[in-house]
Design a protein around this motif. Structure first.
Motif, short mmCIF file in Angstrom:
data_model
loop_
_atom_site.label_atom_id
_atom_site.label_comp_id
_atom_site.label_asym_id
_atom_site.label_seq_id
_atom_site.Cartn_x
_atom_site.Cartn_y
_atom_site.Cartn_z
N GLU A 74 0.83 -1.21 0.00
CA GLU A 74 0.00 0.00 0.00
C GLU A 74 0.87 1.26 0.00
O GLU A 74 0.50 2.28 -0.60
N LEU A 75 2.01 1.20 0.66
CA LEU A 75 2.92 2.34 0.68
C LEU A 75 3.46 2.60 -0.73
O LEU A 75 3.55 3.76 -1.17
N ASP A 76 3.80 1.55 -1.42
CA ASP A 76 4.28 1.69 -2.80
C ASP A 76 3.18 2.27 -3.69
O ASP A 76 3.43 3.13 -4.54
N ARG A 77 1.95 1.81 -3.47
CA ARG A 77 0.82 2.33 -4.25
C ARG A 77 0.62 3.82 -3.97
O ARG A 77 0.36 4.61 -4.89
N LEU A 78 0.76 4.22 -2.70
CA LEU A 78 0.62 5.64 -2.35
C LEU A 78 1.71 6.46 -3.04
O LEU A 78 1.44 7.55 -3.55
N GLY A 79 2.95 5.93 -3.04
CA GLY A 79 4.03 6.66 -3.69
C GLY A 79 3.75 6.91 -5.15
O GLY A 79 4.01 8.02 -5.67
N GLN A 80 3.22 5.92 -5.85
CA GLN A 80 2.88 6.10 -7.26
C GLN A 80 1.73 7.08 -7.43
O GLN A 80 1.72 7.90 -8.35
N GLU A 81 0.76 7.00 -6.53
CA GLU A 81 -0.39 7.90 -6.61
C GLU A 81 0.02 9.36 -6.40
O GLU A 81 -0.49 10.26 -7.08
N LEU A 82 0.95 9.61 -5.47
CA LEU A 82 1.40 10.98 -5.23
C LEU A 82 2.01 11.57 -6.49
O LEU A 82 1.84 12.77 -6.78
N GLN A 83 2.73 10.76 -7.25
CA GLN A 83 3.35 11.25 -8.48
C GLN A 83 2.31 11.57 -9.55
O GLN A 83 2.43 12.56 -10.28
N THR A 84 1.29 10.74 -9.65
CA THR A 84 0.31 10.92 -10.73
C THR A 84 -0.75 11.97 -10.42
O THR A 84 -1.26 12.61 -11.33
N ARG A 85 -1.06 12.13 -9.14
CA ARG A 85 -2.13 13.09 -8.81
C ARG A 85 -1.63 14.53 -8.72
O ARG A 85 -2.42 15.47 -8.69
N TYR A 86 -0.31 14.69 -8.69
CA TYR A 86 0.27 16.03 -8.62
C TYR A 86 0.34 16.61 -10.03
O TYR A 86 1.00 16.06 -10.91
N VAL A 87 -0.34 17.72 -10.23
CA VAL A 87 -0.32 18.40 -11.52
C VAL A 87 0.15 19.84 -11.29
O VAL A 87 -0.59 20.64 -10.72
N PRO A 88 1.38 20.17 -11.69
CA PRO A 88 1.86 21.54 -11.49
C PRO A 88 1.04 22.52 -12.29
O PRO A 88 0.63 22.26 -13.42
N ARG A 89 0.77 23.66 -11.70
CA ARG A 89 -0.01 24.70 -12.35
C ARG A 89 0.77 26.00 -12.36
O ARG A 89 1.68 26.20 -11.57
#
Length: 394
Positions: A219-234
């Protein structure tokens, strides 16, 4: 003042920023956490160097053998104050390729441990403070030469606890002459996953804590991947990159023929502006509570072990503009203004109400086998620091 280490032999008459950088490199100030002597010798040299120029100094050593030095040129009154912050410790000398204390000059660079990180920036700050005595300023110019930045940053903490403040600050970490206006913070956690100890032949009596921890690691690995994909610089938002998380250390078990009663996972979470240690703790807690409800025998304890806030100053802040103006004049081109992924003492200064930037020379090989800094960038930095002090504290 500590008296266990003698004042280093280098001359106190050094006035050139390159020669001063070499002198500072030649003093071993690697931290005791890596087997080094600590900062006493270099702090004594800085103190004597300042006193040699009739600059007021203060010695702060709340933690034995981890001193910080304050130098201050007081203004006539009514002007803004500026703090130059620089750490005087380095990482270990072990594993360095060649003499880490040489300060050798070759091909336009100065080599040695701390040449970039950050004795060249510190030398530029020291000379800017000395020059401030000749500028007839109304505001104070302060040098905070601090201990322990490479470990826990107790130096800057203790300087602030002693009451030192300024209207703005520059932290002269090596930034390749880019002006850093924002950077990540971090939060550290430990998660204990509990099992039941028993003989390795009796699965009916035991619960394997290490195997249970595997559910959490997935689950920690899944969270790490999610943090990368959900971050959208504006546009107009901090540009430090996505937040990230990883497991740094896992400890569990006593011997191979026993079911382990506990497995501890140490976690590092890098945060961005808007996140807090509490908010990311709740993120982890949600994962752990879900596992507790869905995985048979899963039990845990979560604790925060350390945290530091991210840092952000607006790109259009007046002080950022002032630094850009003088940097452009001495560099011959406008500096980049950007964010960084690492953490610096600037975040501690900001928490104390001191805005500022991280700005330092072109240095490379930090914490590695060979470290160097480009001489021309150090000279530009030193000249810029004087001009910034003259303008801001006038």
């Amino acid at each position: 003042m500590a008296t266990t280490t003698t004042i280093p032999s280098p001359s106190l008459d050094v006035e050139d920023v390159i020669s001063l950088t070499q002198t500072l490199i030649q003093i071993d100030s690697s931290g005791p956490e890596s087997g080094g002597p600590g900062e006493t010798s270099i702090a004594q040299y800085i103190t004597k160097w300042l006193q040699h120029r009739d600059i007021e100094t203060h010695w702060i050593e709340d933690t034995p053998n981890r001193p910080s030095v304050i130098g201050i040129v007081r203004g006539s009154g009514g002007g803004k104050s500026l703090m130059f912050n620089g750490h005087i410790d380095t990482v270990t000398l072990q594993g360095y390729d060649g003499d880490p204390l040489s300060g050798t000059i070759s091909n336009g660079n100065i080599y040695g441990r701390g040449s970039a990180d950050m004795k060249s920036g510190l030398a530029a700050e020291m000379l800017a403070l000395a020059r401030a005595k000749t500028l007839n300023l109304r505001g104070d110019v302060i040098l905070a030469a601090v201990a322990d930045e490479e470990a826990d940053s107790i130096g800057t903490e203790q300087v602030l606890q002693a009451g030192w403040r300024a209207d703005a600050a520059i932290v002269a970490e090596p930034t390749e002459m880019a002006i850093i206006h924002t950077h990540k913070g971090y939060a550290l956690f430990e998660v204990d996953i509990y099992g039941v100890a028993c003989h390795g032949s009796r699965p009916d009596l035991g619960v394997d804590a290490i195997c249970k921890a595997g559910y959490f690691l997935v689950e920690l690995d899944r969270l790490g991947q999610e943090l990368q994909t959900r971050y959208v610089p504006r546009a107009n938002e901090p540009d430090t990159g996505a937040p990230n998380i990883h497991a740094g250390v896992i400890r569990g078990g006593e011997e191979i023929n026993s079911y382990p009663a506990r497995c501890t996972v140490s976690i590092e979470r890098r945060t961005i502006a808007g996140e807090t240690a509490d908010s990311v703790r709740m993120e982890l807690l949600a994962i752990l509570e879900k596992l507790e409800a869905t995985v048979a025998g899963f039990k845990f304890a979560l604790r925060t072990t350390a945290h530091r806030s991210p840092y952000l100053i607006a790109r259009d802040h007046a002080f950022v503009g002032l630094v850009v103006e003088h940097a452009t004049k001495f560099m011959g081109t406008a500096p980049d203004i950007r964010g960084e992924t690492y953490w610096t003492d600037m975040a501690l200064l900001a928490e104390a109400g001191i805005p500022g930037v991280i700005w330092g020379p072109k240095g490379y090989g930090l914490h590695s086998q060979t470290e160097w800094v480009e001489i021309e960038s150090v000279r530009s930095l030193a000249a810029s620091f004087v001009a910034i002090a003259a303008d801001f504290c006038k």
